[in-house]
Design an enzyme around this catalytic site. Structure first.
Site, PDB file in Angstrom:
ATOM      1  N   ASN A 185       0.864  -1.175   0.000  1.00 43.96           N
ATOM      2  CA  ASN A 185       0.000   0.000   0.000  1.00 43.96           C
ATOM      3  C   ASN A 185       0.904   1.230   0.000  1.00 43.96           C
ATOM      4  OD1 ASN A 185       0.805   0.522   2.680  1.00 43.96           O
ATOM      5  ND2 ASN A 185      -0.992  -0.481   3.550  1.00 43.96           N
ATOM      6  N   THR A 221      -1.327   0.093  -3.858  1.00 39.54           N
ATOM      7  CA  THR A 221      -2.705   0.481  -3.559  1.00 39.54           C
ATOM      8  C   THR A 221      -2.701   1.835  -2.858  1.00 39.54           C
ATOM      9  OG1 THR A 221      -2.641  -0.831  -1.517  1.00 39.54           O
ATOM     10  CG2 THR A 221      -3.557  -1.891  -3.471  1.00 39.54           C
ATOM     11  N   LYS A 225      -8.066   6.340  -3.673  1.00 41.26           N
ATOM     12  CA  LYS A 225      -7.654   6.768  -5.021  1.00 41.26           C
ATOM     13  C   LYS A 225      -7.578   5.601  -5.995  1.00 41.26           C
ATOM     14  CE  LYS A 225      -4.840  10.694  -3.405  1.00 41.26           C
ATOM     15  NZ  LYS A 225      -4.776  10.391  -1.956  1.00 41.26           N
ATOM     16  N   GLY A 226      -7.547   4.359  -5.486  1.00 38.14           N
ATOM     17  CA  GLY A 226      -7.481   3.200  -6.351  1.00 38.14           C
ATOM     18  C   GLY A 226      -6.166   2.464  -6.247  1.00 38.14           C
ATOM     19  N   THR A 249     -10.486  -3.242   7.737  1.00 38.98           N
ATOM     20  CA  THR A 249      -9.697  -4.419   8.116  1.00 38.98           C
ATOM     21  C   THR A 249      -9.760  -5.471   7.014  1.00 38.98           C
ATOM     22  OG1 THR A 249     -10.278  -4.029  10.428  1.00 38.98           O
ATOM     23  CG2 THR A 249      -9.314  -6.162   9.888  1.00 38.98           C
ATOM     24  N   ASP A 253      -5.910  -7.496   2.010  1.00 39.03           N
ATOM     25  CA  ASP A 253      -5.853  -8.955   1.857  1.00 39.03           C
ATOM     26  C   ASP A 253      -6.849  -9.432   0.807  1.00 39.03           C
ATOM     27  OD1 ASP A 253      -3.945  -9.047   3.874  1.00 39.03           O
ATOM     28  OD2 ASP A 253      -5.467  -9.250   5.440  1.00 39.03           O
ATOM     29  N   GLY A 288     -15.336  -6.938   9.571  1.00 41.26           N
ATOM     30  CA  GLY A 288     -14.493  -8.118   9.695  1.00 41.26           C
ATOM     31  C   GLY A 288     -13.533  -8.259   8.526  1.00 41.26           C
TER      32      GLY A 288
END
Length: 301
Positions: A185, A221, A225-226, A249, A253, A288
């Protein structure tokens, strides 16, 4: 025949508190709600990939407790191949305490438990899952020496390796040279490259650092913004669909799990990032980590 995806990584038991805001040091606040979920970056990615249609092996180590004892049954319900889910004889399962505020942002404290005892020799014992795989997806919530060993083994078997460098630790150059794809990220990209990643232009500069170190493809990532993609031939930013954010959260993933499924199906890079963005958008609209991972019939592409 489906291409096999082998995920190597962590399993945690998540305890999630919904709070109006994050408490200051010394402050006690009352949670709006409390729920328990299965989590861990490796497990989240394996579940996301399997729900979205991937054929998934998962290599992990769970604890000597109720959560570990029932984990295979839970993963089997998501059609994950559980042959290589190992159980530690003494340590508890990894545990995460997660606070989610009213803006959907999270604050997480993790105790690794059995994750810290997933050792290089365990990867050797599970090498058949790597041998059968077309793609190997790894994160950094297990010991670094184990990650290095898994990368070396996968590279020697000529597998396409995807590294999600979270939580971030410094990486040696030989690690980058083994990677088909790295997926940080913007915070992780900043820490690894020394470039403050805030937008498409700075993401491009950070991606160049990874490419010069030997990574073949880079996806960074950028939150709302994408996601930005770059390799030696093309570069682009794929915007993300706006949704009401309930909990971030596991968003990264889900993105990684979805991405590797798309690649395993032969989608091109733009299509794969679009698919991963859609899956992640659905995930953040729910509470979750594993529980928020969408199923294939929820994505219209």
């Amino acid at each position: 025949m489906k291409k096999i995806i082998t995920v190597i990584g962590s399993y945690n038991h998540d305890m999630v508190f919904q709070t109006p805001y994050f408490p200051k040091p010394g402050e006690t606040i009352t949670a709006r709600s409390f729920e328990m979920f299965s989590g861990g970056k490796g497990a989240n990615q394996a579940v996301a990939a399997s729900r979205l249609g991937g054929d998934v092996f998962f290599i992990t180590k769970v604890g000597n407790d109720e959560f570990g004892s029932t984990s295979k049954e839970k993963f089997s319900k998501d059609s994950i191949r559980t042959n290589y889910i190992l159980q530690d004889t003494s340590l508890p399962s990894g545990t995460a305490i997660i606070m989610v505020n009213d803006e959907g942002q999270n604050c997480i404290v993790i105790t690794p438990g059995a994750n810290d005892n997933l050792l290089p020799r365990d990867i050797d014992a599970c090498c058949l899952a790597i041998e059968k795989a077309n793609f190997v997806l790894i994160q950094l919530e297990i010991p670094y020496r184990t990650v290095e060993h898994a990368l070396e083994l996968s590279h020697n078997m000529k597998k396409k390796i995807i590294l999600n460098p979270a939580p971030t630790v410094p990486l040696e150059d030989h690690v980058y040279q083994k990677l088909h794809l790295i997926t940080p990220n913007q915070t992780e990209a900043s820490l690894l490259t020394g470039i403050e990643v805030e937008n498409e232009q700075s993401a491009s500069m950070a991606a160049d650092v990874f490419l010069k170190k030997g990574v073949q493809n880079v996806i960074i990532t950028l939150g709302e913004k994408g996601a930005y993609f770059k390799n030696s031939e093309e570069q682009f930013l794929v915007p993300i669909q706006e949704v009401e954010v309930k909990d971030t959260t596991g968003a990264g993933d889900i993105f990684n799990g979805a991405l590797v499924v798309a690649l395993s199906e032969g989608k091109n890079w733009r299509q794969a990032v679009e698919f991963a963005n859609l899956a992640s958008s659905i995930g953040v609209s729910r509470l979750g980590a594993q529980s928020s991972a969408p199923y294939r019939n929820e994505i219209s592409m």
